[in-house]
Scaffold this active site. Sequence first.
Site: not given
Ligand code: NAP
Length: 462
Positions: A170, A201, A203, A245, A279
């Site tokens: 996803k 889709g 999250g 991660e 990140c």
């Molecule tokens: P996010 O909102 O947590 O989303 C990550 C993924 O999870 C997306 O595919 C998202 O779908 C999905 N998701 C959201 N809510 C969910 C739920 N309740 N259950 C299951 N899946 C769900 O993060 P983001 O805003 O896309 O990315 C930014 C964040 O990611 C930052 O905090 C960054 O540090 C972190 N990050 C960490 C790393 C690492 O390797 N440590 C790498 C990259 C990013 P949607 O796209 O539909 O929201």
Amino acid sequence: MKAHDGLYIDGAWRPAEGQDVIEVVNPADEQVIGRVPAGTALDVDTAVRAARAALPAWAATPPAERAARLAALRDVLAARKDEIAETVTAELGAPPQFAQTVHAGVPIAVAGTYAELAATHSFEEKVGNSTVLHEPIGVVGAITPWNYPLHQIVAKVAPALAAGCTLVLKPAEDTPLTAQLFAEAVHEAGVPAGVFNLVTGLGTVAGQALAEHPGVDLVSFTGSTAVGRQIGAVAGAAVKRVALELGGKSANVILPSADLAKAVNVGVANVMSNSGQTCSAWTRMLVHSDQYDEAVELATAAAAKYGERIGPVVSAKHQARVRGYIEKGISEGARLVVGGPESPREKGWFVSPTVFADVTPEITIAQEEIFGPVLTILRYEDEEDALRIANGTVYGLAGAVWAGDEAEAVAFARRMDTGQVDINGGRFNPLAPFGGYKQSGVGRELGAHGLTEYLQTKSLQF
Ligand code: NAP
Ligand code: MG
């Protein structure tokens, strides 16, 4: 940009159960560039069943053959490198050169490392009178973010395939076109039907359904700590494996003996690249009080140079979030030396490269991940003070140490609570384990450590 109007399940593009779609928007000009299906729990269930059905045969496929499929995948990605870069530029806004070298180049390299590791890894070892088998965990639910759309996908799919696992992916709603292109590449590489499945889709709908699905044996998630915490709780309750991660607030520690200009310039570049949406970015620069004013001057000049070159951030919502943090920095008393909350352009979701000086360790912009082109510069009095500040957040993903002498930098790095440290500007290594201490996550990606995340052991006694 070609968008599929289906989901890639069991080796073919199939219509989703529902009618809902996600509009993909170019953040540089706000134009809609494609529409993809917004999959639901029903679609996730179909995909997980396909992955489960494909598991026994793929798990029993000799590692050499899995390695051959991964080598083919790397070759297809390499052949389509320009298309990958163009797609990432269109849906993420990455500048073309950066899209080529990093967004396309790094995942091609990572796919190559797993083609090799699949062929050479020991999936069996002898321990006394036992033979220990390293077997695939099973069906993987992979959930990825938009910031490095292809890298995040390959960092999960390649080791999972090498291990003999099957998957449902996803991807982030903001960058589904790169994920569709990847699914085409998997298909072209001859990976058998059902081994890799893609459900685009939301999250909160498809992602949550995948994380909760009882047919998933391991949930591998990259994204925010807030969502990671929820996924970890769900996985814990179901007693299934989880890899997380998450975010970071990494420290760039410049010791007094370092080449100050080099450390500051590389440090600024590290934060501004990918519009700060990394990140592992070194978003806190730590400088000795004797060198502080000079460092601020150098950083101001370096950041100003990025004004024309920097790409947009991913979405209007994200732009608002980043600008909110900049306003918070000002209101909490940090000194804005370049950039600011105003949008630098009329169209597109741009944020000016921004630097804050006189940042104290407890304020919001020194503690929370902003995920935008915003650098904070903090002052320290001595090495113990620097260490306390460096380790003084809930995160521990990455970091840097600069010193005149490598051994001095290494001694400091050993005391940092973080998963990676670059010494005097050390290069990215696609084989080095990547992942977090503390609330930056659970588990490691990349290289052999990334592969073992997808394996479980069985001991046979003789
Ligand atoms: P996010 O909102 O947590 O989303 C990550 C993924 O999870 C997306 O595919 C998202 O779908 C999905 N998701 C959201 N809510 C969910 C739920 N309740 N259950 C299951 N899946 C769900 O993060 P983001 O805003 O896309 O990315 C930014 C964040 O990611 C930052 O905090 C960054 O540090 C972190 N990050 C960490 C790393 C690492 O390797 N440590 C790498 C990259 C990013 P949607 O796209 O539909 O929201
Ligand atoms: Mg999100």
